[in-house]
Design an enzyme around this catalytic site. Structure first.
Site, PDB file in Angstrom:
ATOM      1  N   CYS A   1       0.825  -1.246  -0.021  1.00 38.54           N
ATOM      2  CA  CYS A   1      -0.025  -0.043   0.054  1.00 38.54           C
ATOM      3  C   CYS A   1       0.750   1.469  -0.035  1.00 38.54           C
ATOM      4  CB  CYS A   1      -0.967   0.093   1.139  1.00 38.54           C
ATOM      5  SG  CYS A   1      -0.033  -0.958   2.717  1.00 38.54           S
TER       6      CYS A   1
ATOM      7  N   HIS B   1      -1.331   7.057   5.215  1.00 35.90           N
ATOM      8  CA  HIS B   1      -0.389   5.795   5.288  1.00 35.90           C
ATOM      9  C   HIS B   1       1.025   6.222   4.433  1.00 35.90           C
ATOM     10  CE1 HIS B   1       0.378   1.279   5.313  1.00 35.90           C
ATOM     11  NE2 HIS B   1       0.975   1.701   6.127  1.00 35.90           N
TER      12      HIS B   1
ATOM     13  N   ASN C   1      -3.298  -2.695  -4.456  1.00 36.47           N
ATOM     14  CA  ASN C   1      -2.554  -3.919  -4.863  1.00 36.47           C
ATOM     15  C   ASN C   1      -3.613  -5.290  -4.685  1.00 36.47           C
ATOM     16  OD1 ASN C   1      -1.566  -2.967  -1.596  1.00 36.47           O
ATOM     17  ND2 ASN C   1      -2.540  -4.917  -1.684  1.00 36.47           N
TER      18      ASN C   1
END
Length: 527
Positions: free
Chosen positions: A69, A125, A274
């Site tokens: 990610c 993130h 992903n």
């Protein structure tokens, strides 16, 4: 009639039809959604809103992202391969010195120059060791979401294994755990994104990134995090419930744009960051990449060939499947060009502007994708035309059909237009095209590996493996032995990028980051 009066009337008419100079851009990101986890790829999960959007738009059947990610989000936001910024390895982990370097200009900063207001709802993130790393310090006008890799769907806490537990939900830079606790995360993020659309001033361009937590699972497992009203489900059923709840979000977003009269000048992009973690990952979610080989974390196609679709009334030739190579780095220059910007003004080095080919179905310009060079684990892969060269570090991540959620008996055999046309997206965009079955067939890969034992025995860890992924999409037959020149040529491409590789930083937990020091929140901990 005076000129200024005529202009005012024209402006009112244009606004009434939702048309303005800048297209509104909505990017919806699914987390860990597998290739076989959507209806339009032939999967057994009902995603009628997403399917209707894809059938009315373009299914990007050879869309590639990064294996995990944080690297994928780096590529999306910067237009660069993550290796240029030391972000090519493992995802950012709570309390660890890691993140997209501050000297990298990212998507909202570029779009602000074109008169856009930018909003991030959901997952960030990309680091937060200091406040300067936060989304609102990096170009987003608003942020509602979380900083780490996943979040409890009901309790809004993030459990970093062996490190600590903390709350992780914010509005801009302030914690809002008390107002969120007990609400289902997918619904809450959707509600916030709808609010952003409904309150958007029409004179500005809109860039909205809705980065869902779904269908990533948590330390509790999917059975504890499933959507509301889910009872007596096992394994794949939990994933199905989570994905179907996210599909409703696609419908809500489309409806919000329509009601705001923005839809007639909007671009909606849906991607997964992903592939699904189906076998070895500690956060296995019962997703499916069938029949592709590998899973999240792998540079086999099961890890990096992802679900993707785009819809816009600006696209002339829609309702088609595109087999043109498209990489996640391409979104920044492509959407920037769609917004009226000049892609050559961007700092991105690897993304390619593919807007013209999307508009008219003309051949794209990408014939090569560097999938990764990960210095930490010696994983690398590249695609050039029909060839894919790979060296994968972990034998478990290259399993053939390593998930069990793919059999024909589990596929959506009752799939029909009635279900699709009852979706919110179909109510707004119209009934799905009559050729939707042909589109679904074209977007599906139904050629599983026929010699799994031989394929699994190949050494793709100490040596390079070579596949013709156009005729062998499941990477079943290693052709390296008889194509030494092709191997050498592709290895030369990989080697040409090695001088650009910024080593991944040494990662260690900083005790100052403990939520105990920050009112039980995961928070920036450095000046």
């Amino acid at each position: 009639m005076k000129v200024d009066t005529a202009f005012s009337i024209l402006l009112i008419v244009l606004l009434d039809f939702g048309v303005c100079e800048r297209p509104n851009i909505v990017i919806i990101i699914a987390d860990d959604l597998g290739w076989n986890d959507v209806g339009f790829h032939g999967g057994d999960i009902e995603t009628p809103n997403l399917d209707a959007l894809a059938y009315h738009g373009i299914i990007l059947n050879r869309h590639y992202a990064m294996p995990v990610c944080s690297p994928s989000r780096t590529a999306l936001m910067s237009g660069d391969y993550p290796l240029r910024h030391g972000m090519q390895g493992t995802p950012c982990i709570a309390g660890i010195h890691d993140g997209l370097p501050l000297n990298v200009t990212i998507m909202p900063q570029y779009f602000s120059k074109l008169g856009y207001k930018s909003h991030l709802v959901g997952k960030w993130h990309l680091g937060y060791e200091s406040a300067d790393y936060l989304p609102t310090r990096r170009g987003f006008d608003s942020f509602f979401g979380y900083l780490n890799g996943y979040l409890g769907y009901w309790d809004y806490t993030h459990h970093a294994t062996g490190i600590g537990v903390g709350r992780d939900i914010r509005r801009n830079e302030e914690g809002v755990w008390t107002e969120c606790y007990g609400n289902y995360l997918t619904d809450l993020l959707t509600k916030e994104a709808v609010r952003v659309i409904s309150e958007h001033p029409e004179e500005d361009g809109l860039l909205l990134v809705l980065s869902h937590a779904a269908v990533h699972t948590t330390h509790l497992g999917p059975e504890r995090e499933a959507a509301p009203d889910v009872r007596n489900l096992t394994n794949r059923g939990f994933l199905r419930a989570t994905a179907e709840r996210m599909d409703l979000s696609v419908g809500e977003m489309t409806r919000a744009l329509h009601e705001k009269r923005l839809l007639n000048n909007s671009i909606i992009v849906f991607i997964s960051d992903n592939g699904a973690p189906t076998f070895t990952n500690v956060y296995t979610n019962y997703g499916s990449n069938w029949p592709l080989r590998g899973e999240k974390g792998s540079v086999h196609d099961g890890g990096v060939r992802t679900v993707a679709a785009i819809w816009s009334p600006l696209i002339e030739k829609k309702s088609r499947v595109s087999n043109q190579y498209f990489h996640v780095t391409d979104w920044l220059p492509t959407l920037y060009a769609a917004a009226g910007g000049q892609p050559e003004d961007l700092g991105s080095q690897d993304g390619i502007n593919q807007w013209a080919s999307l508009l008219s179905s003309s051949p794209g310009t990408r014939d090569m994708i560097l999938l990764n060079i990960n210095d930490a684990d010696q994983t690398e892969a590249v695609i050039k035309n029909k060839w894919k060269l790979i060296k994968n570090h972990d034998p478990q991540l290259m399993q053939i059909n390593n998930d069990i959620y793919y059999g024909e008996n589990g596929r959506w055999m009752t799939y029909d237009a009635k279900k699709l046309n009852s979706s919110a997206v179909a109510h707004i965009l119209g009934p799905v095209p009559e050729n939707y079955r042909q589109l679904r067939q074209s977007a599906s890969v139904d050629s599983p590996c026929t010699d799994e034992a031989a394929a699994a025995a190949e050494d793709c860890h100490t040596r390079y493996c070579l596949y013709d992924i156009l005729t062998d999409p499941t990477e079943c037959y290693n052709l390296a032995a008889n194509n030494s020149k092709v191997v050498a040529d592709l290895k030369a491409i990989i080697d040409s990028y090695r001088p650009s590789v910024v080593p991944s930083p040494i990662k260690f937990f900083d005790s100052r980051a403990s939520p105990k020091n920050w009112n039980d929140y995961w928070s920036p901990w450095m000046e």
